[in-house]
Design an enzyme around this catalytic site. Structure first.
Site, PDB file in Angstrom:
ATOM      1  CB  ALA A  71      -0.943  -0.008   1.205  1.00  0.00           C
ATOM      2  CB  ALA A  74      -0.110   1.187  -4.185  1.00  0.00           C
ATOM      3  CD  GLU A  75      -1.728   7.094   0.130  1.00  0.00           C
ATOM      4  OE1 GLU A  75      -2.146   8.236   0.364  1.00  0.00           O
ATOM      5  OE2 GLU A  75      -2.096   6.087   0.760  1.00  0.00           O
ATOM      6  CB  THR A  76       5.001   6.141  -2.834  1.00  0.00           C
ATOM      7  OG1 THR A  76       5.017   6.010  -1.411  1.00  0.00           O
ATOM      8  CG2 THR A  76       6.179   6.989  -3.290  1.00  0.00           C
ATOM      9  CB  SER A  79       0.997  10.436  -4.044  1.00  0.00           C
ATOM     10  OG  SER A  79       0.013   9.908  -3.191  1.00  0.00           O
TER      11      SER A  79
END
Length: 163
Positions: A71, A74-76, A79
């Site tokens: 996660a 993925a978020e990095t 973003s």
């Protein structure tokens, strides 16, 4: 682990941020958490963001890659894509992250590739596919970010921004 390599940015993006005195590689790095986890961003544009993360050091008690580590990767990546889409006048703030974990990984490096699903004026959504070294899908994630205007307080926290 956590050593940042040089990120490949499109030249027009480098020029846009350089004109504002912003240190683009610092702004679009993996951040403090990503650095601790060994995330490296290899390529970044609004159309595609690619990054890697080692499995070692990011496992759960059974020795498998932790779902939360996937996660973070993925978020990095999503973003960074959202920020590049939003441009210099907007900040991307994650509002929804969904991760589906397909298989376990015990060693090596995982690679994430973020591609846009939707790029609007106020939101951006990216699909992030994380694969192992055999190119087998480990995780599929979707991140939606709110794109909001940069405030003076935000500008104070931008690495390398001129006063």
């Amino acid at each position: 682990m956590g050593e940042q390599t040089t990120v490949k940015f499109p030249q027009e993006v480098l020029d846009e941020y350089a004109a504002l005195g912003v240190d683009l590689p610092a702004l679009f790095s993996a951040g403090h958490l990503g650095n601790r986890m060994g995330v490296q961003i290899l390529e970044a544009s609004a159309e595609k963001v690619v990054g890697t993360m080692p499995v070692e050091g990011n496992t759960q008690p059974y020795g498998l890659l932790h779902g939360g580590a996937s996660a973070v990767l993925a978020e990095t990546l999503g973003s960074v894509g959202s920020m590049l889409h939003g441009g210099v006048s907007r900040i991307a703030v994650g509002v929804d992250l969904n991760c589906t974990h397909h298989r376990g990984v015990r060693s090596g490096l995982v690679t994430g590739v973020a591609t846009p699903v939707h790029r609007g004026r106020s939101t951006a959504t990216y699909e992030i596919v994380i694969t192992d070294e055999s190119d087998k899908r480990v995780c599929t994630a979707r991140l939606t970010c709110l794109l909001r205007e940069v405030t003076p307080k935000d500008a104070e926290n931008i690495p390398g921004a001129s006063a």
